[in-house]
Design an enzyme around this catalytic site. Structure first.
Site, PDB file in Angstrom:
ATOM      1  N   ASP A  14      40.087  39.511  51.062  1.00 16.26           N
ATOM      2  CA  ASP A  14      39.030  38.827  51.300  1.00 16.26           C
ATOM      3  C   ASP A  14      39.293  37.204  51.361  1.00 16.26           C
ATOM      4  OD1 ASP A  14      37.490  41.137  51.311  1.00 16.26           O
ATOM      5  OD2 ASP A  14      36.557  40.612  49.569  1.00 16.26           O
ATOM      6  N   HIS A  15      40.271  37.065  50.161  1.00 16.20           N
ATOM      7  CA  HIS A  15      40.649  35.505  49.848  1.00 16.20           C
ATOM      8  C   HIS A  15      41.595  34.908  51.069  1.00 16.20           C
ATOM      9  CE1 HIS A  15      37.528  35.675  47.115  1.00 16.20           C
ATOM     10  NE2 HIS A  15      37.711  36.504  46.640  1.00 16.20           N
ATOM     11  N   ARG A  23      38.703  25.909  56.213  1.00 17.06           N
ATOM     12  CA  ARG A  23      38.827  24.763  57.300  1.00 17.06           C
ATOM     13  C   ARG A  23      38.511  25.139  58.930  1.00 17.06           C
ATOM     14  NH1 ARG A  23      43.241  20.807  57.131  1.00 17.06           N
ATOM     15  NH2 ARG A  23      42.753  19.776  55.125  1.00 17.06           N
ATOM     16  N   HIS A  48      35.725  43.078  52.090  1.00 16.04           N
ATOM     17  CA  HIS A  48      34.294  43.224  51.893  1.00 16.04           C
ATOM     18  C   HIS A  48      33.661  42.132  52.887  1.00 16.04           C
ATOM     19  CE1 HIS A  48      31.075  42.165  48.484  1.00 16.04           C
ATOM     20  NE2 HIS A  48      30.531  42.531  49.656  1.00 16.04           N
ATOM     21  N   ARG A  54      31.018  34.709  53.963  1.00 16.13           N
ATOM     22  CA  ARG A  54      31.526  33.797  53.544  1.00 16.13           C
ATOM     23  C   ARG A  54      33.112  33.987  53.749  1.00 16.13           C
ATOM     24  NH1 ARG A  54      30.333  34.490  47.132  1.00 16.13           N
ATOM     25  NH2 ARG A  54      28.388  34.469  48.126  1.00 16.13           N
ATOM     26  N   HIS A  55      33.710  35.292  53.455  1.00 20.45           N
ATOM     27  CA  HIS A  55      35.191  35.359  53.893  1.00 20.45           C
ATOM     28  C   HIS A  55      35.549  36.223  55.133  1.00 20.45           C
ATOM     29  CE1 HIS A  55      34.414  38.518  51.194  1.00 20.45           C
ATOM     30  NE2 HIS A  55      34.426  37.658  50.058  1.00 20.45           N
ATOM     31  N   THR A 105      31.458  35.737  42.887  1.00 19.61           N
ATOM     32  CA  THR A 105      32.067  37.082  43.455  1.00 19.61           C
ATOM     33  C   THR A 105      31.183  38.326  42.993  1.00 19.61           C
ATOM     34  OG1 THR A 105      34.169  38.447  43.019  1.00 19.61           O
ATOM     35  CG2 THR A 105      33.391  37.128  41.159  1.00 19.61           C
ATOM     36  N   GLU A 156      34.128  53.600  41.746  1.00 22.35           N
ATOM     37  CA  GLU A 156      34.990  52.507  41.336  1.00 22.35           C
ATOM     38  C   GLU A 156      34.413  51.893  40.014  1.00 22.35           C
ATOM     39  OE1 GLU A 156      36.986  50.272  44.249  1.00 22.35           O
ATOM     40  OE2 GLU A 156      37.215  48.506  43.058  1.00 22.35           O
ATOM     41  N   HIS A 199      38.645  44.732  39.961  1.00 20.87           N
ATOM     42  CA  HIS A 199      37.995  43.674  39.704  1.00 20.87           C
ATOM     43  C   HIS A 199      38.650  42.468  38.701  1.00 20.87           C
ATOM     44  CE1 HIS A 199      35.051  40.216  39.779  1.00 20.87           C
ATOM     45  NE2 HIS A 199      34.715  40.707  41.187  1.00 20.87           N
ATOM     46  N   GLY A 200      39.356  41.377  39.044  1.00 23.39           N
ATOM     47  CA  GLY A 200      39.946  40.660  38.272  1.00 23.39           C
ATOM     48  C   GLY A 200      41.151  40.915  37.570  1.00 23.39           C
ATOM     49  N   GLY A 221      42.620  41.936  44.589  1.00 21.08           N
ATOM     50  CA  GLY A 221      42.561  40.936  45.417  1.00 21.08           C
ATOM     51  C   GLY A 221      42.842  39.577  45.235  1.00 21.08           C
ATOM     52  N   HIS A 222      42.047  38.796  44.328  1.00 21.86           N
ATOM     53  CA  HIS A 222      42.080  37.490  44.317  1.00 21.86           C
ATOM     54  C   HIS A 222      43.434  36.929  43.373  1.00 21.86           C
ATOM     55  CE1 HIS A 222      41.111  33.840  41.886  1.00 21.86           C
ATOM     56  NE2 HIS A 222      40.321  33.232  43.203  1.00 21.86           N
TER      57      HIS A 222
END
Ligand code: PXP
Length: 249
Positions: A14-15, A23, A48, A54-55, A105, A156, A199-200, A221-222
């Site tokens: 996603d990120h 941009r 996602h 947004r992404h 998030t 999950e 997550h995280g 992910g992040h």
């Protein structure tokens, strides 16, 4: 009950799209990230498609469905629009997540117990279409039982509270959250649910979760996308893969 197969790593891209969208234009390309992730040992790609786009975009999902050689785990809110998109693409897996427009998030797990009827009807066509349905929930017995009753194949577990406590240095809460994840992984497995977590997660927090024998997949992910600024995406993923494999053995 047996534990089949190795612990899988789903890389959430996603990120990469977040940076691209900062941009506009085409760079960095999430599809290129997905190909690198596959080469670096990802067992699946997670994306996602948020309601506000947004992404990840609709075109990203189409592109991923065309180029991926590993399964796509399509994360989505339980809305009619997302259900139609999932039924059109029929990804290997769908993961139903809660979504609030104002959140940064996915902050918590889905309230399955309160919406059992609606969610049972919502996931039935996805299952019929051949998608493996996962529900993103907190490590909470009530939610796990409800996910089982509505016919989800997978849950999950949300690892955010454990990771946040670790980051804040609150070891008491961290250990309590980890214990809840351990107990609920085992409970969900005893009901016949496949257990995933995410997550995280970071290099510092992944090992204890990877060590739970019932957990079959981690979605990360992040941290990986951030770490790729320093290491490159392939090496960042390989390092995570190694920590997971070491914890498992
Ligand atoms: N699993 C689910 C269901 C998620 O919604 C997310 C975040 O979108 C992740 C895993 C990955 O979380 P993170 O990006 O913090 O690693």
């Amino acid at each position: 009950m047996s534990f089949a197969g190795k612990l899988r790593l789903g890389v959430n891209i996603d990120h990469v799209a977040t940076v691209r969208n900062a941009r506009g234009g085409a760079y960095p390309d999430p599809l290129r990230a997905a190909r690198i992730a596959e080469e670096a040992g990802a067992d699946g790609i997670t994306a996602h498609l948020r309601e506000d786009r947004r992404h990840i975009s609709d075109a990203d999902i189409e592109g991923l469905m065309d180029v991926l050689t590993v399964p796509l785990n399509f994360e989505m809110a339980a809305t009619d629009e997302m259900q139609q998109i999932a039924l059109r693409h029929r990804p290997h897996a769908v993961c139903i997540v809660p979504e609030k427009r104002e959140e940064r998030t996915t902050e918590g797990g889905l309230e399955v117990a309160r919406e059992e009827n609606r969610l049972a009807h919502f996931i039935a066509p996805l299952r019929d279409a051949g998608c493996r349905v996962s529900i993103f929930i907190a490590a909470d017995k009530r939610q796990i039982e409800a996910a089982h009753r509505i016919g989800a194949q997978v849950i999950e577990l949300h690892t955010g509270a454990y990771c946040d406590a670790h980051a804040e240095g609150d070891t008491k809460t961290r250990d309590r959250e980890l214990e809840a994840l351990r107990e609920m992984s085992s409970f969900a497995h005893s009901l016949g649910l496949e257990v995933h977590a995410g997550h995280g997660l970071t290099y510092d927090t992944v090992s204890p979760v990877a060590a739970f024998p019932e957990v079959m997949e981690l979605n990360i992910g992040h941290f990986l996308i951030g770490e790729s600024i320093f290491l490159g995406l392939g090496p960042a993923i390989s390092q995570m893969r190694k920590l997971m494999d070491d914890a498992r053995s």
